[in-house]
Design a protein around this motif. Structure first.
Motif, PDB file in Angstrom:
ATOM      1  N   LEU A  53      -9.287  11.507   0.415  1.00 47.40           N
ATOM      2  CA  LEU A  53      -7.841  11.592   0.241  1.00 47.40           C
ATOM      3  C   LEU A  53      -7.338  13.004   0.524  1.00 47.40           C
TER       4      LEU A  53
ATOM      5  N   HIS B  24      -1.896   8.907  -0.728  1.00 48.85           N
ATOM      6  CA  HIS B  24      -2.586   7.869  -1.499  1.00 48.85           C
ATOM      7  C   HIS B  24      -1.810   6.559  -1.462  1.00 48.85           C
ATOM      8  N   GLY B  25      -0.488   6.634  -1.582  1.00 49.37           N
ATOM      9  CA  GLY B  25       0.330   5.415  -1.556  1.00 49.37           C
ATOM     10  C   GLY B  25       0.231   4.692  -0.222  1.00 49.37           C
TER      11      GLY B  25
ATOM     12  N   ARG C  25      -3.285   3.144   0.142  1.00 42.36           N
ATOM     13  CA  ARG C  25      -3.414   1.932  -0.683  1.00 42.36           C
ATOM     14  C   ARG C  25      -2.736   0.739  -0.013  1.00 42.36           C
ATOM     15  N   THR C  26      -1.592   0.970   0.603  1.00 45.04           N
ATOM     16  CA  THR C  26      -0.887  -0.101   1.308  1.00 45.04           C
ATOM     17  C   THR C  26      -1.695  -0.580   2.508  1.00 45.04           C
TER      18      THR C  26
ATOM     19  N   GLN D 149      -4.845  -0.301   2.870  1.00 45.28           N
ATOM     20  CA  GLN D 149      -6.036  -0.963   2.342  1.00 45.28           C
ATOM     21  C   GLN D 149      -5.715  -2.393   1.921  1.00 45.28           C
ATOM     22  N   HIS D 150      -4.533  -2.601   1.380  1.00 42.20           N
ATOM     23  CA  HIS D 150      -4.130  -3.925   0.919  1.00 42.20           C
ATOM     24  C   HIS D 150      -4.067  -4.932   2.069  1.00 42.20           C
TER      25      HIS D 150
ATOM     26  N   GLN E  37     -12.073   1.483   1.878  1.00 36.86           N
ATOM     27  CA  GLN E  37     -12.517   2.609   1.069  1.00 36.86           C
ATOM     28  C   GLN E  37     -13.962   2.404   0.640  1.00 36.86           C
TER      29      GLN E  37
ATOM     30  N   TYR F 186     -12.248   7.070   3.106  1.00 39.66           N
ATOM     31  CA  TYR F 186     -11.585   6.001   3.855  1.00 39.66           C
ATOM     32  C   TYR F 186     -12.058   5.946   5.307  1.00 39.66           C
TER      33      TYR F 186
END
Length: 255
Positions: free
Chosen positions: A27, A42-43, A46-47, A49-50, A56, A63
């Motif tokens: 990160l 990070h936000g 995470r998106t 990754q979703h 990760q 990542y």
């Protein structure tokens, strides 16, 4: 509009950063490389990754590009290379067989027609490029299912649509048909998607033997099939020769 556009630009920058390096990035490395706050980076990560665009490592927390994004890129390249490598062979197959030729690849649980050569006569025909065909009711789709180029499991969990009274809608019947296709090396549809119409298809392989698409002949039943409603052996031979030629151009070994 500035916020959403900025978020997209930052997400794209993160994907390019991950794509350009030989290793996973943490990160802090991502944030520092792009001049972003850690919370912002990070936000976005995470998106991404979703939606499986980023993965990760559970051990290191670092990542890398995700399988979904890599699949999208590979699919784009495969489709364009497949089409460019197939054009001459598809034209020749239509000329030799006297029938229409279509090239198909998997797309979101269906078959996407990426190339179509008209039957070489003066009959009225409609261009099918861009059309989506059902996997279970088309010869192109059966090839993709039989060789794992399209997932079978989702189809077996839902009610299959009957396009005609000949459509295979019972999961066990479809599974048996796919096993037969793998054994003989080609697939047929006889009035399964449209009454009076038939088709036959063969797999196209890339390097490593992976099936990336299918090429097929289609037309009226009386032209494609013999008196026993089986595809004519001469058409199957021409089709498989074309499929092998395209596969060789894509780097597949002889089989």
């Amino acid at each position: 509009m500035a916020g959403p556009l900025q978020s997209i630009e930052r997400a794209a920058a993160i994907l390019r950063l991950l794509a350009g390096g030989p290793r996973r990035l943490g990160l802090g490395e991502v944030a520092a490389s792009l001049g972003l706050a850690k919370g912002t980076a990070h936000g976005i990560l995470r998106t991404l990754q979703h939606v499986d665009f980023v993965e990760q490592d559970p051990a290191t927390g670092k990542y890398q590009l995700g399988a979904a994004l890599l699949h999208l890129g590979t699919s784009y390249l495969d489709v364009n290379e497949l089409r460019s490598r197939s054009i001459n062979w598809a034209d020749a197959l239509a000329a030799r067989s006297g029938e229409a030729v279509r090239l198909g690849t998997p797309l979101e649980g269906q078959v996407l027609v990426v190339h179509h050569v008209f039957r070489p006569d003066d009959s009225l025909q409609t261009l099918d490029v861009g059309a989506l065909l059902p996997l279970h009711a088309s010869s192109l789709g059966k090839i993709l299912l039989a060789y794992g180029a399209a997932p079978l499991e989702p189809l077996l969990k839902e009610e299959l649509e009957a396009y005609t009274r000949h459509t295979l809608v019972v999961p066990d019947d479809l599974s048996r048909a796919l096993a037969e296709i793998r054994e003989q090396g080609w697939a047929a549809e006889v009035q399964e998607m449209s009454m009076g119409e038939a088709g036959v298809a063969a797999p196209i392989r890339s390097s490593g033997g992976l099936v990336v698409g299918a090429i097929g002949l289609s037309g009226p039943v009386e032209r494609i099939c013999d008196t026993r409603s089986r595809p004519q052996a001469s058409l199957v031979t021409l089709l498989r020769e074309a499929a092998r030629a395209i596969s060789r151009d894509l780097g597949a070994a002889r089989w």
